[in-house]
Design a protein around this motif. Sequence first.
Motif, PDB file in Angstrom:
ATOM      1  N   ALA A  61       0.774  -1.253   0.093  1.00 11.93           N
ATOM      2  CA  ALA A  61       0.103   0.135   0.182  1.00 11.93           C
ATOM      3  C   ALA A  61       0.845   1.244  -0.086  1.00 11.93           C
ATOM      4  CB  ALA A  61      -0.997  -0.046   1.409  1.00 11.93           C
ATOM      5  N   PRO A  62       0.506   2.228  -0.498  1.00 16.10           N
ATOM      6  CA  PRO A  62       1.106   3.541  -0.601  1.00 16.10           C
ATOM      7  C   PRO A  62       1.302   4.536   0.512  1.00 16.10           C
ATOM      8  CG  PRO A  62      -0.939   3.805  -1.831  1.00 16.10           C
ATOM      9  CD  PRO A  62      -0.975   2.206  -1.344  1.00 16.10           C
ATOM     10  N   LEU A  63       0.476   4.087   1.656  1.00 17.68           N
ATOM     11  CA  LEU A  63       0.357   4.585   2.876  1.00 17.68           C
ATOM     12  C   LEU A  63      -0.232   3.471   3.841  1.00 17.68           C
ATOM     13  CD1 LEU A  63      -2.691   6.853   3.268  1.00 17.68           C
ATOM     14  CD2 LEU A  63      -2.527   5.346   1.629  1.00 17.68           C
ATOM     15  N   PRO A  64       0.178   3.791   5.130  1.00 16.78           N
ATOM     16  CA  PRO A  64      -0.323   2.808   6.277  1.00 16.78           C
ATOM     17  C   PRO A  64      -2.004   2.828   6.082  1.00 16.78           C
ATOM     18  CG  PRO A  64       1.165   4.219   7.146  1.00 16.78           C
ATOM     19  CD  PRO A  64       1.024   4.845   5.973  1.00 16.78           C
ATOM     20  N   LYS A  67      -5.041   2.623  11.276  1.00 18.85           N
ATOM     21  CA  LYS A  67      -5.050   3.810  11.916  1.00 18.85           C
ATOM     22  C   LYS A  67      -3.975   4.404  12.884  1.00 18.85           C
ATOM     23  CE  LYS A  67      -8.082   6.560  15.156  1.00 18.85           C
ATOM     24  NZ  LYS A  67      -6.957   6.655  16.353  1.00 18.85           N
ATOM     25  N   GLU A  68      -3.520   3.207  13.607  1.00 20.16           N
ATOM     26  CA  GLU A  68      -2.429   3.359  14.504  1.00 20.16           C
ATOM     27  C   GLU A  68      -1.202   3.698  13.930  1.00 20.16           C
ATOM     28  OE1 GLU A  68      -4.627   1.028  14.647  1.00 20.16           O
ATOM     29  OE2 GLU A  68      -5.731   1.607  16.410  1.00 20.16           O
ATOM     30  N   GLU A  69      -0.976   2.812  12.813  1.00 20.22           N
ATOM     31  CA  GLU A  69       0.034   2.917  12.171  1.00 20.22           C
ATOM     32  C   GLU A  69       0.471   4.307  11.484  1.00 20.22           C
ATOM     33  OE1 GLU A  69       2.833   0.477   8.791  1.00 20.22           O
ATOM     34  OE2 GLU A  69       0.818   0.018   9.325  1.00 20.22           O
ATOM     35  N   LEU A  70      -0.572   4.562  10.959  1.00 18.79           N
ATOM     36  CA  LEU A  70      -0.388   6.029  10.099  1.00 18.79           C
ATOM     37  C   LEU A  70      -0.595   7.392  11.198  1.00 18.79           C
ATOM     38  CD1 LEU A  70      -0.847   7.678   7.631  1.00 18.79           C
ATOM     39  CD2 LEU A  70      -3.597   7.764   8.053  1.00 18.79           C
ATOM     40  N   GLU A  71      -1.106   6.971  12.291  1.00 16.58           N
ATOM     41  CA  GLU A  71      -0.975   8.063  13.210  1.00 16.58           C
ATOM     42  C   GLU A  71       0.455   8.121  13.910  1.00 16.58           C
ATOM     43  OE1 GLU A  71      -3.499   9.926  17.297  1.00 16.58           O
ATOM     44  OE2 GLU A  71      -3.773   7.589  16.621  1.00 16.58           O
ATOM     45  N   SER A  72       1.061   6.908  14.168  1.00 17.44           N
ATOM     46  CA  SER A  72       2.403   6.768  14.560  1.00 17.44           C
ATOM     47  C   SER A  72       3.313   7.228  13.426  1.00 17.44           C
ATOM     48  CB  SER A  72       2.654   5.416  14.902  1.00 17.44           C
ATOM     49  OG  SER A  72       4.158   5.102  15.293  1.00 17.44           O
ATOM     50  N   SER A  73       3.432   6.930  12.232  1.00 15.42           N
ATOM     51  CA  SER A  73       4.215   7.526  11.443  1.00 15.42           C
ATOM     52  C   SER A  73       4.117   9.091  11.200  1.00 15.42           C
ATOM     53  CB  SER A  73       3.807   6.746   9.985  1.00 15.42           C
ATOM     54  OG  SER A  73       2.794   7.368   9.316  1.00 15.42           O
ATOM     55  N   LEU A  74       2.814   9.581  11.454  1.00 12.52           N
ATOM     56  CA  LEU A  74       2.866  11.127  11.301  1.00 12.52           C
ATOM     57  C   LEU A  74       3.549  11.808  12.378  1.00 12.52           C
ATOM     58  CD1 LEU A  74      -0.674  11.655  10.040  1.00 12.52           C
ATOM     59  CD2 LEU A  74       1.358  12.036   8.812  1.00 12.52           C
ATOM     60  N   LYS A  75       3.271  11.103  13.606  1.00  8.51           N
ATOM     61  CA  LYS A  75       3.816  11.777  15.000  1.00  8.51           C
ATOM     62  C   LYS A  75       5.409  11.596  15.114  1.00  8.51           C
ATOM     63  CE  LYS A  75      -0.307  11.180  17.747  1.00  8.51           C
ATOM     64  NZ  LYS A  75      -0.786  10.129  19.274  1.00  8.51           N
ATOM     65  N   ASP A  93     -14.958   0.177   0.089  1.00  3.68           N
ATOM     66  CA  ASP A  93     -13.751   1.047   0.266  1.00  3.68           C
ATOM     67  C   ASP A  93     -13.093   0.978   1.798  1.00  3.68           C
ATOM     68  OD1 ASP A  93     -13.108   2.378  -2.350  1.00  3.68           O
ATOM     69  OD2 ASP A  93     -15.252   2.779  -1.972  1.00  3.68           O
ATOM     70  N   ILE A  94     -11.888   1.289   1.958  1.00  3.53           N
ATOM     71  CA  ILE A  94     -11.466   1.599   3.322  1.00  3.53           C
ATOM     72  C   ILE A  94     -11.106   3.252   3.349  1.00  3.53           C
ATOM     73  CG2 ILE A  94      -9.531   1.502   4.772  1.00  3.53           C
ATOM     74  CD1 ILE A  94      -8.959  -1.267   3.680  1.00  3.53           C
ATOM     75  N   TYR A  95     -11.329   4.075   4.464  1.00  6.81           N
ATOM     76  CA  TYR A  95     -11.443   5.362   4.297  1.00  6.81           C
ATOM     77  C   TYR A  95     -10.375   5.740   5.496  1.00  6.81           C
ATOM     78  CZ  TYR A  95     -15.602   5.284   1.508  1.00  6.81           C
ATOM     79  OH  TYR A  95     -16.621   5.263   0.509  1.00  6.81           O
ATOM     80  N   LEU A  96      -9.509   6.670   5.254  1.00  4.78           N
ATOM     81  CA  LEU A  96      -8.487   7.209   6.117  1.00  4.78           C
ATOM     82  C   LEU A  96      -8.818   8.670   6.124  1.00  4.78           C
ATOM     83  CD1 LEU A  96      -5.617   5.010   5.521  1.00  4.78           C
ATOM     84  CD2 LEU A  96      -6.643   4.858   7.642  1.00  4.78           C
ATOM     85  N   LYS A  97      -8.931   9.344   7.247  1.00  3.27           N
ATOM     86  CA  LYS A  97      -9.088  10.966   7.185  1.00  3.27           C
ATOM     87  C   LYS A  97      -8.149  11.204   8.398  1.00  3.27           C
ATOM     88  CE  LYS A  97     -12.415  14.692   7.463  1.00  3.27           C
ATOM     89  NZ  LYS A  97     -13.822  15.118   7.418  1.00  3.27           N
ATOM     90  N   GLY A  98      -7.521  12.530   8.182  1.00  5.21           N
ATOM     91  CA  GLY A  98      -6.724  12.910   9.266  1.00  5.21           C
ATOM     92  C   GLY A  98      -6.451  14.398   9.160  1.00  5.21           C
ATOM     93  N   SER A 111       6.789  13.130   5.317  1.00 11.79           N
ATOM     94  CA  SER A 111       5.761  12.063   5.915  1.00 11.79           C
ATOM     95  C   SER A 111       5.710  11.192   4.572  1.00 11.79           C
ATOM     96  CB  SER A 111       4.395  12.769   6.115  1.00 11.79           C
ATOM     97  OG  SER A 111       3.262  11.959   5.954  1.00 11.79           O
ATOM     98  N   ASP A 112       5.108   9.909   4.920  1.00 15.33           N
ATOM     99  CA  ASP A 112       5.044   9.041   3.584  1.00 15.33           C
ATOM    100  C   ASP A 112       3.847   9.424   2.841  1.00 15.33           C
ATOM    101  OD1 ASP A 112       6.627   7.227   4.837  1.00 15.33           O
ATOM    102  OD2 ASP A 112       5.343   5.981   6.141  1.00 15.33           O
ATOM    103  N   LEU A 113       3.047  10.237   3.294  1.00 18.20           N
ATOM    104  CA  LEU A 113       1.759  10.782   2.633  1.00 18.20           C
ATOM    105  C   LEU A 113       2.098  11.715   1.128  1.00 18.20           C
ATOM    106  CD1 LEU A 113      -0.461  12.199   5.460  1.00 18.20           C
ATOM    107  CD2 LEU A 113      -0.426   9.750   4.483  1.00 18.20           C
TER     108      LEU A 113
END
Length: 205
Positions: A61-64, A67-75, A93-98, A111-113
Amino acid sequence: MRMYAVCGVILFCVAAISCLGMENQYTINSDGSGRLVFQYRISQMFNNMGGEGEEESAQEAPLPLAKEELESSLKKVKGIKVISVDRWEDESDIYLKGEIEFDSVATLNKSDLFDDMPVSLERGNGVTTFVQLLAEEKEPVDPEAMELYQGFFEGYELAFSVTAPKKIISTSLGQISADGRTVTYRIPMFEYMQNIKRQELRVSW
């Protein structure tokens, strides 16, 4: 044979960040700091494909996807403050919002984003320009593969909005709002895939 072609299209899309629906909303301050609200829509088909199931898909995947992995990578990124991260899904679908705050636009590239769509802020002659790379120059997609792509990923789009600290004087893409402070640009993923030229969103104020 057709299923093999379908999987090939999916893999190609992932490599080009194109099995995603993506929306980025930037608010830029005069000092280059700001706030970003982002949302990604990821096909369940992509998440479930692959010989090893979800684990293998997550690795590609092009990003985690968690939720926990994405939040951790940003922090972990110095200069980024995480306001919120949410994840939900439905049958399709899967949705990620931040929502994050950043000390400078350049910080976002850590950031990986932003691995494939880096951003920058250019200054000169009293003009500030926000720049985001949307696409590198590439070879045309095979028409048969493009037809399959359209069928499987109809409804996905890229969307960007940039709100500047003062009136915008020009933009390379999208439309300027009535108050002159925000540019909004949207493009269906199918159209995005057809573009073979380098493309940048450039917003100046």
